[in-house]
Design an enzyme around this catalytic site. Structure first.
Site, PDB file in Angstrom:
ATOM      1  N   LEU A  39     -34.758 -33.357  37.821  1.00 52.94           N
ATOM      2  CA  LEU A  39     -35.266 -34.911  37.591  1.00 52.94           C
ATOM      3  C   LEU A  39     -34.546 -35.796  37.291  1.00 52.94           C
ATOM      4  O   LEU A  39     -33.327 -35.402  36.555  1.00 52.94           O
ATOM      5  CB  LEU A  39     -36.481 -34.747  36.889  1.00 52.94           C
ATOM      6  CG  LEU A  39     -37.825 -33.822  37.602  1.00 52.94           C
ATOM      7  CD1 LEU A  39     -38.880 -33.486  36.482  1.00 52.94           C
ATOM      8  CD2 LEU A  39     -38.480 -34.513  38.754  1.00 52.94           C
ATOM      9  N   GLY A 116     -39.146 -35.119  50.667  1.00 56.41           N
ATOM     10  CA  GLY A 116     -40.689 -35.467  51.260  1.00 56.41           C
ATOM     11  C   GLY A 116     -40.507 -36.408  52.375  1.00 56.41           C
ATOM     12  O   GLY A 116     -39.689 -37.348  52.482  1.00 56.41           O
ATOM     13  N   ALA A 183     -16.735 -56.565  40.256  1.00 56.06           N
ATOM     14  CA  ALA A 183     -16.817 -56.975  38.921  1.00 56.06           C
ATOM     15  C   ALA A 183     -18.087 -57.169  38.380  1.00 56.06           C
ATOM     16  O   ALA A 183     -18.398 -58.014  37.465  1.00 56.06           O
ATOM     17  CB  ALA A 183     -16.086 -58.229  38.631  1.00 56.06           C
ATOM     18  N   VAL A 185     -21.883 -54.906  36.824  1.00 54.22           N
ATOM     19  CA  VAL A 185     -22.214 -54.097  35.788  1.00 54.22           C
ATOM     20  C   VAL A 185     -21.583 -52.560  35.715  1.00 54.22           C
ATOM     21  O   VAL A 185     -20.741 -52.289  34.889  1.00 54.22           O
ATOM     22  CB  VAL A 185     -23.651 -53.739  35.587  1.00 54.22           C
ATOM     23  CG1 VAL A 185     -23.986 -52.831  34.417  1.00 54.22           C
ATOM     24  CG2 VAL A 185     -24.388 -55.229  35.475  1.00 54.22           C
ATOM     25  N   GLY A 187     -18.844 -51.755  37.716  1.00 56.48           N
ATOM     26  CA  GLY A 187     -17.497 -51.828  37.529  1.00 56.48           C
ATOM     27  C   GLY A 187     -17.072 -52.098  36.243  1.00 56.48           C
ATOM     28  O   GLY A 187     -15.996 -51.115  35.751  1.00 56.48           O
ATOM     29  N   MET A 321     -32.559 -54.139  40.350  1.00 54.67           N
ATOM     30  CA  MET A 321     -32.195 -52.578  40.363  1.00 54.67           C
ATOM     31  C   MET A 321     -31.934 -52.054  38.994  1.00 54.67           C
ATOM     32  O   MET A 321     -30.738 -51.916  38.808  1.00 54.67           O
ATOM     33  CB  MET A 321     -31.257 -52.393  41.436  1.00 54.67           C
ATOM     34  CG  MET A 321     -31.826 -52.546  42.832  1.00 54.67           C
ATOM     35  SD  MET A 321     -30.407 -52.009  44.011  1.00 54.67           S
ATOM     36  CE  MET A 321     -31.346 -52.038  45.483  1.00 54.67           C
ATOM     37  N   HIS A 447     -31.291 -59.900   5.782  1.00 51.46           N
ATOM     38  CA  HIS A 447     -29.870 -60.288   5.687  1.00 51.46           C
ATOM     39  C   HIS A 447     -29.119 -59.463   4.742  1.00 51.46           C
ATOM     40  O   HIS A 447     -29.630 -58.924   3.862  1.00 51.46           O
ATOM     41  CB  HIS A 447     -29.986 -61.729   4.984  1.00 51.46           C
ATOM     42  CG  HIS A 447     -28.688 -62.135   4.486  1.00 51.46           C
ATOM     43  ND1 HIS A 447     -27.932 -62.851   5.537  1.00 51.46           N
ATOM     44  CD2 HIS A 447     -27.887 -62.294   3.268  1.00 51.46           C
ATOM     45  CE1 HIS A 447     -26.654 -63.126   4.674  1.00 51.46           C
ATOM     46  NE2 HIS A 447     -26.978 -62.749   3.588  1.00 51.46           N
TER      47      HIS A 447
END
Length: 468
Positions: A39, A116, A183, A185, A187, A321, A447
């Protein structure tokens, strides 16, 4: 007599397994079919999770190698044990896949290892990995088959020297010369891993910029930082072929706008030009379902419904995606099947790139607002002015906020910096409730923290940023 399910889910990735678990929680008799044998889908097995394991390990190595001395930490000679690095990646993946199986059992979800196919309304055929075939009767079918890497015409993938993200996560040695096609994500993340470990990395991109989906300011800043880290960029270049020689690969390319051809030598080439829905052979036609030319399943309601009693989620339908989008899709569909109010706000799905520094954004880019003619106010706060970033020696990047000029409603936030993948969550919550920039600006933040950069950017919308 065959057992009847309330829900049969085809696909056990983030969309499928979350749909199954939520359906089980809601008391629906549910089965999930997965042909990988484990899975988790692409995300857990050859995507998000293993890549983050390698990104983290390689980042620690690069930090020890390049930054410890300046902070007064002396070390001996550093060495890479690639086999052990890959083993800890595999261990993380195995633990999480077993965790999903546990949640299935806990919520009384059946799990079948096989492939399936829809036979018709309420009927799904399963060809098991054990060779046996069975037909399941069900009230609802959920398609959650995810996506697969997009191939580049004329380039043969062997997952050894010419690889997709799958092969890039399982290299047995550190390539001396690595060429990335794309170029985006995937890559940039894979390029970051191997560059930190010692590869000479060249990124070849068809467009004239990196990260085409990101705000232009973010892409420009990120590229500048990546160049300092040793990544070489060849933008506006079209790859025309990869020749496999005995001792090396020879990549051919030419300017996208036209011009003379060039070649690059490489030991490994990673093809990372995007992904496409994995929807072939599903039997959609048996229920009147269709896909577009890219393989995206068409829905009748603009959301998840394909036909009466047939639903689709995740990468195989329209929308970003991303694993977390697929997860929300799966939960929403389970709730709709149970006659509850399932919903996903695609306008507020965050994006994160897990390089160092990270990139993260949600909402509209400045380019989109200009194109739409929206009157907006922009504020940008640099991490160089943030106390925690300064003490951590992690000052690259900024937080950029865009707000409606009349209403002050936050329209988009775009970040580059260490840890911004975590900081973006605050903005997502605020925007989900329709917050104005002033709502964040007047909310007390601890802070010193990196999150104060988000607050300072919000303050800047009305011109009262306080540099620290």
């Amino acid at each position: 007599m065959a057992e009847t399910y309330d829900v049969v889910i085809i696909g056990g990735g983030p969309g499928g397994y979350n749909c199954a678990i939520r359906a089980g929680q809601l008391g629906l008799k549910t089965v999930c079919i997965e042909d990988r044998g484990v899975l988790g889908g692409t995300c857990l097995n050859v995507g998000c999770i293993p890549s983050k394991a390698l990104l983290h390990a390689s980042e620690l190595y690069a930090t020890a190698q390049n930054e410890f001395e300046a902070m007064g930490i002396k070390t001996g000679k550093l060495e890479i044990d690639l086999d052990k690095m890959m083993a800890q990646k595999t261990e993380a993946v195995d633990g999480l896949t077993k965790g999903i199986e546990f949640l299935f059992k806990k919520n009384k979800v059946d799990y079948i290892k096989g492939r399936g196919k829809i036979l018709g309304k309420g009927k799904v055929e399963v060809k098991g990995l054990d060779g046996k075939t069975q037909t399941l009767d069900t009230k609802n079918i959920v398609i959650a088959t995810g996506s697969e890497p997009t191939n580049l015409p004329g380039i043969e993938i062997d997952e050894e020297r010419v690889v997709t993200n799958t092969g890039a996560l399982s290299l047995t040695s550190i390539p001396k010369r690595l060429v990335l096609i794309g170029a985006g994500v995937i890559g940039l993340e894979m390029g970051s891993v191997w560059a930190r470990l010692g590869s000479e990395v060249t990124v070849v991109e068809y467009l004239d910029r990196i990260m085409p989906g990101a705000d232009a300011d973010v892409a420009k800043e990120a590229q500048k930082i990546f160049k300092k880290q040793g990544l070489n960029f060849r933008l506006g270049m079209k790859v025309t072929g990869v020749e496999k020689l005995k001792s090396k690969l020879k990549l051919s390319m030419e300017p996208a706008a036209g011009g003379d051809s060039e070649t690059l030598d490489a030991d490994v080439v990673i093809v990372a030009i995007g992904r496409k829905p994995y929807t072939e052979g599903l039997g959609l036609e048996a229920v009147g379902g269709t896909t577009d030319k890219r393989g995206v399943v068409q829905t009748t309601d603009g959301h998840f419904k394909v036909a009466d009693g047939v639903w689709a989620v995740g990468d195989c339908i329209h929308g970003p995606m991303l694993a977390h989008k697929a997860e929300d899709d799966g939960v929403a569909v389970a709730e709709l099947i149970a006659s509850k109010a399932g919903h996903v706000n695609y306008e507020l799905v965050p994006s994160v790139v897990y390089t160092k520094p990270e990139m993260a954004w949600v909402g509209q880019t400045e380019e989109q607002l200009k194109e739409a003619g929206v009157d907006y106010v922009k504020s940008k706060f640099p991490f160089m002015a943030n106390s925690r970033a300064r003490t951590n020696h992690e000052t690259d990047g900024f937080v950029k906020m865009l707000a409606d000029k009349k209403t002050d409603k936050i329209l988009g936030v775009h970040m580059v910096g260490v840890g911004v993948g975590e900081l973006i969550a605050e903005v997502c919550v605020a925007m989900e409730f329709g917050a104005a920039s002033e709502d964040i600006a007047r909310t007390c933040h601890a802070h010193p923290t990196l999150s104060e950069a988000v607050r300072q950017a919000a303050m800047g919308i009305e011109g009262w940023t306080m540099q620290m």
